[in-house]
Design an enzyme around this catalytic site. Sequence first.
Site, PDB file in Angstrom:
ATOM      1  N   ALA A 127       0.830  -1.207   0.000  1.00 27.72           N
ATOM      2  CA  ALA A 127       0.000   0.000   0.000  1.00 27.72           C
ATOM      3  C   ALA A 127       0.861   1.252   0.000  1.00 27.72           C
ATOM      4  O   ALA A 127       1.402   1.641   1.030  1.00 27.72           O
ATOM      5  CB  ALA A 127      -0.936  -0.015   1.212  1.00 27.72           C
ATOM      6  N   PRO A 131      -5.250   8.770  -2.682  1.00 26.58           N
ATOM      7  CA  PRO A 131      -6.108   9.563  -3.569  1.00 26.58           C
ATOM      8  C   PRO A 131      -5.363  10.697  -4.271  1.00 26.58           C
ATOM      9  O   PRO A 131      -5.675  11.036  -5.418  1.00 26.58           O
ATOM     10  CB  PRO A 131      -7.183  10.106  -2.616  1.00 26.58           C
ATOM     11  CG  PRO A 131      -7.273   9.069  -1.538  1.00 26.58           C
ATOM     12  CD  PRO A 131      -5.873   8.574  -1.353  1.00 26.58           C
ATOM     13  N   GLY A 134      -0.872   9.026  -6.954  1.00 28.29           N
ATOM     14  CA  GLY A 134      -0.886   7.847  -7.803  1.00 28.29           C
ATOM     15  C   GLY A 134       0.459   7.731  -8.505  1.00 28.29           C
ATOM     16  O   GLY A 134       1.410   7.171  -7.988  1.00 28.29           O
ATOM     17  N   SER A 135       0.548   8.320  -9.709  1.00 30.04           N
ATOM     18  CA  SER A 135       1.836   8.346 -10.401  1.00 30.04           C
ATOM     19  C   SER A 135       2.875   9.104  -9.587  1.00 30.04           C
ATOM     20  O   SER A 135       4.058   8.766  -9.593  1.00 30.04           O
ATOM     21  CB  SER A 135       1.667   8.992 -11.779  1.00 30.04           C
ATOM     22  OG  SER A 135       0.850   8.194 -12.605  1.00 30.04           O
ATOM     23  N   ILE A 160      -5.522  -0.729  -4.000  1.00 31.80           N
ATOM     24  CA  ILE A 160      -4.563  -1.673  -3.464  1.00 31.80           C
ATOM     25  C   ILE A 160      -4.942  -3.095  -3.893  1.00 31.80           C
ATOM     26  O   ILE A 160      -5.970  -3.636  -3.460  1.00 31.80           O
ATOM     27  CB  ILE A 160      -4.494  -1.576  -1.923  1.00 31.80           C
ATOM     28  CG1 ILE A 160      -4.237  -0.126  -1.500  1.00 31.80           C
ATOM     29  CG2 ILE A 160      -3.421  -2.517  -1.406  1.00 31.80           C
ATOM     30  CD1 ILE A 160      -3.007   0.520  -2.110  1.00 31.80           C
ATOM     31  N   ARG A 243       7.390  -4.148 -13.660  1.00 30.64           N
ATOM     32  CA  ARG A 243       7.518  -3.496 -14.957  1.00 30.64           C
ATOM     33  C   ARG A 243       8.022  -4.415 -16.052  1.00 30.64           C
ATOM     34  O   ARG A 243       7.973  -4.053 -17.209  1.00 30.64           O
ATOM     35  CB  ARG A 243       8.382  -2.229 -14.816  1.00 30.64           C
ATOM     36  CG  ARG A 243       7.613  -1.152 -14.077  1.00 30.64           C
ATOM     37  CD  ARG A 243       8.298   0.176 -14.026  1.00 30.64           C
ATOM     38  NE  ARG A 243       7.407   1.150 -13.373  1.00 30.64           N
ATOM     39  CZ  ARG A 243       7.793   2.313 -12.888  1.00 30.64           C
ATOM     40  NH1 ARG A 243       9.062   2.667 -12.972  1.00 30.64           N
ATOM     41  NH2 ARG A 243       6.934   3.111 -12.316  1.00 30.64           N
ATOM     42  N   GLN A 279      -8.173  -8.783 -47.050  1.00 24.86           N
ATOM     43  CA  GLN A 279      -6.937  -8.085 -46.719  1.00 24.86           C
ATOM     44  C   GLN A 279      -7.035  -7.326 -45.397  1.00 24.86           C
ATOM     45  O   GLN A 279      -6.059  -7.266 -44.632  1.00 24.86           O
ATOM     46  CB  GLN A 279      -6.577  -7.100 -47.844  1.00 24.86           C
ATOM     47  CG  GLN A 279      -5.205  -6.464 -47.675  1.00 24.86           C
ATOM     48  CD  GLN A 279      -4.885  -5.499 -48.795  1.00 24.86           C
ATOM     49  OE1 GLN A 279      -5.480  -4.421 -48.864  1.00 24.86           O
ATOM     50  NE2 GLN A 279      -3.962  -5.891 -49.680  1.00 24.86           N
ATOM     51  N   GLN A 336     -12.337  -7.267 -32.885  1.00 25.96           N
ATOM     52  CA  GLN A 336     -12.885  -6.797 -34.158  1.00 25.96           C
ATOM     53  C   GLN A 336     -13.020  -7.938 -35.151  1.00 25.96           C
ATOM     54  O   GLN A 336     -14.023  -8.047 -35.873  1.00 25.96           O
ATOM     55  CB  GLN A 336     -11.988  -5.692 -34.729  1.00 25.96           C
ATOM     56  CG  GLN A 336     -12.583  -4.940 -35.896  1.00 25.96           C
ATOM     57  CD  GLN A 336     -13.745  -4.044 -35.478  1.00 25.96           C
ATOM     58  OE1 GLN A 336     -13.907  -3.733 -34.303  1.00 25.96           O
ATOM     59  NE2 GLN A 336     -14.547  -3.647 -36.440  1.00 25.96           N
ATOM     60  N   GLU A 363       1.337   0.360 -11.748  1.00 24.62           N
ATOM     61  CA  GLU A 363       2.785   0.175 -11.657  1.00 24.62           C
ATOM     62  C   GLU A 363       3.533   0.920 -12.759  1.00 24.62           C
ATOM     63  O   GLU A 363       4.502   0.412 -13.340  1.00 24.62           O
ATOM     64  CB  GLU A 363       3.133  -1.317 -11.636  1.00 24.62           C
ATOM     65  CG  GLU A 363       2.552  -2.004 -10.400  1.00 24.62           C
ATOM     66  CD  GLU A 363       3.004  -3.433 -10.241  1.00 24.62           C
ATOM     67  OE1 GLU A 363       4.128  -3.745 -10.641  1.00 24.62           O
ATOM     68  OE2 GLU A 363       2.216  -4.237  -9.723  1.00 24.62           O
TER      69      GLU A 363
END
Length: 389
Positions: A127, A131, A134-135, A160, A243, A279, A336, A363
């Site tokens: 955690a 709020p 974030g980044s 979390i 990552r 195609q 699609q 992340e």
Amino acid sequence: MDFSLTDEQQAIRDTVRVFMAKEVMPLEQEALRRERRGLPGLERAELRALQLKAKEFGFWGLSTPERHGGMDLPAVTQSLIWTETGRSHVPFRFGGDADNILYHGTEQQQAEYLLPTIAGDRLSCFAITEPSAGSDAANIRMTARRDGDDWILRGEKVFITGGNEADFAIVVAVTDPDLGARGGSTAFLVDREMGWRSEYIDTMGEGGPAALVFDDVRVPGRNVLGEIGQGFTLGMQWIGKGRYAIPSQGIGIAERALGMAVEYANTRETFGRTIGSNQAVQWMIADSEVELEAARALVLRAAWTVDQGIDPRHASAQAKLFGAAMVNRVVDRVMQIHGGIGYTRELPIEKWYRQVRLFRIFEGTDEMLRLIISRDLLRGHTKIGGHLG
């Protein structure tokens, strides 16, 4: 330059592939039926049973040191395994692992938190997100103030993963407001029974994250993880692993989805011929294959830097940025190609469509990863072409 797998890597990958085909993929239709009813695709007891079966195959603790009963596999091998598990939409993961930063714990903390987590007897969550942070994780506001030998935690964490099920949390809070997050934040091991509560957050995907509320939760001083002031550093170490793990899973999803598109394009007929003869469909398949293989190269290169002891942050940022975007584009094209049936919940395509959208957010958002990559180049921290440049 050798792009082939070693005999050991191929044997491990093939064993995982057999396990997934024999034990996990047969559960897919039931998992979809449950999720259509708003239930978990896999109950905790079922996950545990599968993990114990995998242990019989020899798979337990992919990244866990051998001294704790794990496999301690190289990052490239782990990436190959995550790709194989990503091929199934059943929410399975191998057991025997624990948060990488728990290894910074004292002997007492490892006995109380690390070892039971590896054994599967305890569930944790990490955690740091709030709020307003974030980044910008360095902007955390949750406070931890001293009270004798204890600390009092007050604040809220959001989004979390695993927070609704965890019985303890690794929480990063500000312990020195003057220093802020960098140098003034600390990580704590906080049992749920100490007083924090979780609130379910409903999202596009199944198994939503949690908000964790700490209303003057008292934490013993012995539950500080690592050093006081080291919280942000530990947090970035925790995030860094994901990552290249996340796009590794994305490769597996893209492989499976693209395979479904190829099969459907070869069997679905309209106007007297298969849609694969058009195609427009051919180009969607071709673009997906090229992007998939490009992502695979970036992800395995990022894992390789870990194994070589090279700072992996730049390569991992590239891998996650491109890999997350790739799997989103591939799944969109596959939907699609399938048309209306792809939009239904009878197939896993719409689930993947919702699931992989998160890959571009958690992340490390696309925007933050672009910032990291460009900043590394502009400041001379890395060079164009990396180790080959």
